[in-house]
Design an enzyme around this catalytic site. Structure first.
Site, PDB file in Angstrom:
ATOM      1  N   ARG A  66       0.846  -1.209   0.000  1.00 31.40           N
ATOM      2  CA  ARG A  66       0.000   0.000   0.000  1.00 31.40           C
ATOM      3  C   ARG A  66       0.879   1.257   0.000  1.00 31.40           C
ATOM      4  O   ARG A  66       0.559   2.260  -0.642  1.00 31.40           O
ATOM      5  CB  ARG A  66      -0.898  -0.038   1.239  1.00 31.40           C
ATOM      6  CG  ARG A  66      -1.908   1.082   1.280  1.00 31.40           C
ATOM      7  CD  ARG A  66      -2.943   0.833   2.363  1.00 31.40           C
ATOM      8  NE  ARG A  66      -3.867   1.939   2.459  1.00 31.40           N
ATOM      9  CZ  ARG A  66      -4.096   2.640   3.560  1.00 31.40           C
ATOM     10  NH1 ARG A  66      -3.463   2.335   4.685  1.00 31.40           N
ATOM     11  NH2 ARG A  66      -4.938   3.640   3.549  1.00 31.40           N
ATOM     12  N   HIS A  70       0.755   4.605  -2.432  1.00 30.58           N
ATOM     13  CA  HIS A  70       0.501   5.955  -1.912  1.00 30.58           C
ATOM     14  C   HIS A  70       1.653   6.909  -2.214  1.00 30.58           C
ATOM     15  O   HIS A  70       1.449   8.107  -2.322  1.00 30.58           O
ATOM     16  CB  HIS A  70       0.227   5.899  -0.403  1.00 30.58           C
ATOM     17  CG  HIS A  70      -1.144   5.398  -0.087  1.00 30.58           C
ATOM     18  ND1 HIS A  70      -1.787   5.643   1.110  1.00 30.58           N
ATOM     19  CD2 HIS A  70      -2.014   4.657  -0.819  1.00 30.58           C
ATOM     20  CE1 HIS A  70      -2.983   5.069   1.098  1.00 30.58           C
ATOM     21  NE2 HIS A  70      -3.139   4.453  -0.052  1.00 30.58           N
ATOM     22  N   ASN A  99      -2.811   8.110   5.035  1.00 27.42           N
ATOM     23  CA  ASN A  99      -1.478   7.581   5.334  1.00 27.42           C
ATOM     24  C   ASN A  99      -1.273   7.262   6.813  1.00 27.42           C
ATOM     25  O   ASN A  99      -0.224   6.719   7.189  1.00 27.42           O
ATOM     26  CB  ASN A  99      -0.400   8.566   4.840  1.00 27.42           C
ATOM     27  CG  ASN A  99      -0.301   8.548   3.320  1.00 27.42           C
ATOM     28  OD1 ASN A  99      -0.620   7.532   2.692  1.00 27.42           O
ATOM     29  ND2 ASN A  99       0.107   9.657   2.736  1.00 27.42           N
ATOM     30  N   HIS A 197      -6.056  -5.731  -2.861  1.00 29.96           N
ATOM     31  CA  HIS A 197      -6.921  -5.905  -1.688  1.00 29.96           C
ATOM     32  C   HIS A 197      -7.209  -7.378  -1.402  1.00 29.96           C
ATOM     33  O   HIS A 197      -8.057  -7.692  -0.579  1.00 29.96           O
ATOM     34  CB  HIS A 197      -8.215  -5.094  -1.869  1.00 29.96           C
ATOM     35  CG  HIS A 197      -7.978  -3.616  -1.772  1.00 29.96           C
ATOM     36  ND1 HIS A 197      -8.970  -2.671  -1.895  1.00 29.96           N
ATOM     37  CD2 HIS A 197      -6.840  -2.903  -1.540  1.00 29.96           C
ATOM     38  CE1 HIS A 197      -8.454  -1.459  -1.759  1.00 29.96           C
ATOM     39  NE2 HIS A 197      -7.159  -1.564  -1.555  1.00 29.96           N
TER      40      HIS A 197
HETATM   41  C1  HEM Z   1      -8.413   1.872  -6.356  1.00 26.97           C
HETATM   42  C2  HEM Z   1      -8.324   2.707  -5.376  1.00 26.97           C
HETATM   43  C3  HEM Z   1      -7.977   2.323  -3.984  1.00 26.97           C
HETATM   44  C4  HEM Z   1      -8.618   2.723  -2.858  1.00 26.97           C
HETATM   45  C5  HEM Z   1      -9.799   3.652  -2.775  1.00 26.97           C
HETATM   46  C6  HEM Z   1      -7.972   2.076  -1.739  1.00 26.97           C
HETATM   47  C7  HEM Z   1      -8.323   2.250  -0.426  1.00 26.97           C
HETATM   48  C8  HEM Z   1      -7.840   1.511   0.616  1.00 26.97           C
HETATM   49  C9  HEM Z   1      -8.263   1.625   1.986  1.00 26.97           C
HETATM   50  C10 HEM Z   1      -9.284   2.620   2.523  1.00 26.97           C
HETATM   51  C11 HEM Z   1      -7.593   0.680   2.706  1.00 26.97           C
HETATM   52  C12 HEM Z   1      -7.756   0.372   4.197  1.00 26.97           C
HETATM   53  C13 HEM Z   1      -6.773   1.158   4.992  1.00 26.97           C
HETATM   54  C14 HEM Z   1      -6.960   0.987   6.473  1.00 26.97           C
HETATM   55  O1  HEM Z   1      -8.060   0.759   6.938  1.00 26.97           O
HETATM   56  O2  HEM Z   1      -5.957   1.102   7.178  1.00 26.97           O
HETATM   57  C15 HEM Z   1      -6.734  -0.007   1.807  1.00 26.97           C
HETATM   58  C16 HEM Z   1      -5.892  -1.022   2.158  1.00 26.97           C
HETATM   59  C17 HEM Z   1      -4.961  -1.553   1.311  1.00 26.97           C
HETATM   60  N1  HEM Z   1      -4.709  -1.166   0.014  1.00 26.97           N
HETATM   61 FE1  HEM Z   1      -5.856   0.012  -1.113  1.00 26.97          FE
HETATM   62  N2  HEM Z   1      -6.959   1.298  -2.206  1.00 26.97           N
HETATM   63  C18 HEM Z   1      -6.912   1.421  -3.569  1.00 26.97           C
HETATM   64  C19 HEM Z   1      -5.989   0.841  -4.412  1.00 26.97           C
HETATM   65  C20 HEM Z   1      -4.901   0.137  -3.983  1.00 26.97           C
HETATM   66  C21 HEM Z   1      -3.769  -0.214  -4.786  1.00 26.97           C
HETATM   67  C22 HEM Z   1      -3.597   0.177  -6.253  1.00 26.97           C
HETATM   68  C23 HEM Z   1      -2.924  -0.918  -4.011  1.00 26.97           C
HETATM   69  C24 HEM Z   1      -1.574  -1.489  -4.336  1.00 26.97           C
HETATM   70  C25 HEM Z   1      -1.171  -1.760  -5.533  1.00 26.97           C
HETATM   71  C26 HEM Z   1      -3.548  -1.048  -2.720  1.00 26.97           C
HETATM   72  C27 HEM Z   1      -3.059  -1.781  -1.682  1.00 26.97           C
HETATM   73  C28 HEM Z   1      -3.680  -1.907  -0.459  1.00 26.97           C
HETATM   74  C29 HEM Z   1      -3.277  -2.870   0.548  1.00 26.97           C
HETATM   75  C30 HEM Z   1      -2.213  -3.928   0.385  1.00 26.97           C
HETATM   76  C31 HEM Z   1      -4.060  -2.615   1.667  1.00 26.97           C
HETATM   77  C32 HEM Z   1      -3.998  -3.331   3.026  1.00 26.97           C
HETATM   78  C33 HEM Z   1      -3.079  -2.528   3.936  1.00 26.97           C
HETATM   79  C34 HEM Z   1      -2.778  -3.152   5.266  1.00 26.97           C
HETATM   80  O3  HEM Z   1      -3.365  -4.161   5.643  1.00 26.97           O
HETATM   81  O4  HEM Z   1      -1.893  -2.607   5.967  1.00 26.97           O
HETATM   82  N3  HEM Z   1      -4.726  -0.368  -2.727  1.00 26.97           N
HETATM   83  N4  HEM Z   1      -6.873   0.520   0.537  1.00 26.97           N
END
Ligand code: HEM
Length: 334
Positions: A66, A70, A99, A197
């Protein structure tokens, strides 16, 4: 004679292409062998340290994946995300809600510290982040991808830009496609990269309204499948505002990098509105259904290719940036 001249031209052209490929040249100024001479142990150091951290806590894998997203979507992959606030700039990208839940800064700092011992002043923090995010995913048996190197670190980090550029979990498909198009990524890449995700967690506070007050009338988002909404409510009771409660984004195989996320989205079990929104565009919806029904036939390969493109967004090279000494602070202020 004319034939032999033409023939030699094509032979030389083909050789040049092969050499360009072998040296890891990607059409950008980055190259996979950028540090071969200046820091030969770089790849091993990144892989080893990242693996150790992930072994102790697998949550570093989603955290770092993530983190690179970002960083790259704001000002390109220039490690602007890693900069700490200073008296002259007390609101950097780090100090924003999206972040605030990132994990893995300590992994980047540990790798950078080791590199400063082995080959001081050589490897940028932007390259460390690009490598560590790949190595972290590989450490949980996820897909691998090429990481062309040679990024320089940026000197500017603004909270306002992070807020404007990082896609919101409440976004609709039009906004998501625009967020991605702004950095040169296609709708198909939006669908592919959202597959990230498949690992990691979402915090309950982000889905409070979706579960309990979607239109301000105490209702649940009708786009969530009923039994899944009931399950989420058990995990995230009303008013869970703190950062302790979270839920796996991939309900079935949360620690495994697979295509199950896509199956969930097709069944209306995407955690965020942004996940569910992938069904609202013909191209993204096609990709989601294709992966769900083909058992993820091309997902790992597609994901790797899309990551290699993501990590080359807006990179700084040569004199466009610097190599920081520590990742939290710029080195020179001109
Ligand atoms: C398409 C638009 C995207 C949105 C709106 C989005 C939004 C989010 C949100 C809100 C979370 C939860 C954060 C939390 O509760 O702490 C999350 C988690 C995550 N996102 Fe996305 N995301 C997007 C795209 C991506 C992309 C492109 C990647 C990587 C290539 C990514 C990788 C991740 C990962 C791996 C997590 C889990 C993080 C953790 O468990 O520490 N996301 N994302």
């Amino acid at each position: 004679m004319a034939f032999s001249k033409q023939f030699s031209f094509w032979v030389i052209f083909a050789m040049a292409l092969t050499m360009a490929n072998a040296s890891g040249y990607y059409g950008s100024k980055l190259s996979t062998d950028y540090y071969t001479e200046s820091c030969p142990d770089l790849l091993e150091i990144s892989k080893y340290i990242t693996k150790e951290f992930v072994k102790n806590d697998p949550r570093f894998a989603p955290g770092l994946l993530r983190m690179i997203f970002h960083d790259c979507i704001v000002r390109g992959c220039d490690a602007s995300l890693l900069l700490d606030p200073t008296p002259s700039n007390n609101q950097t990208e780090k100090d924003t809600v999206p972040n605030s839940t990132l994990r893995g800064f300590e992994v980047i700092n540990a790798i950078k510290a080791k590199l400063e011992e082995k080959c001081p002043d050589v490897v940028s923090c932007a390259d460390v982040l690009a490598l560590a995010s790949r190595d972290a995913v590989v450490a949980i048996n996820g897909p691998n991808w090429d990481v062309p190197l040679g990024r320089k670190d940026g000197k500017i980090s603004l909270a306002s830009e992070a807020l404007a550029k990082i896609p919101s979990p409440f976004a609709n498909i039009t906004t998501l496609k625009k967020n991605f198009a702004d950095v040169g990524l296609t709708p198909k890449e939006l669908a592919i990269l959202s597959g990230a995700h498949t690992i990691g967690d979402g915090h309950c506070f982000i889905i409070q309204n979706r579960l309990y007050n979607f239109t301000g009338k105490g209702d649940t988002d009708p786009a969530i499948e009923k039994s899944y909404a009931d399950y989420l409510k058990t995990k995230c009771p009303p008013n869970t505002g703190n950062l302790q409660s979270s839920v796996g984004m991939d309900f079935f195989t949360p620690g495994k990098f697979d295509e199950v996320y896509y199956g969930m989205v097709t069944q209306r079990k995407g955690l965020f509105q942004s996940d569910a929104a992938l069904l609202n565009d013909p191209e993204t919806s096609f990709y989601v259904h294709f992966q769900a029904y083909s058992g993820g036939s091309t997902f790992a390969q597609d994901f790797g290719a899309a990551m290699t493109r993501l990590i080359q967004i807006g990179v700084l090279t040569d004199n466009e940036g610097e190599v920081r000494k520590t990742c939290g602070a710029v080195r020179y202020n001109y």
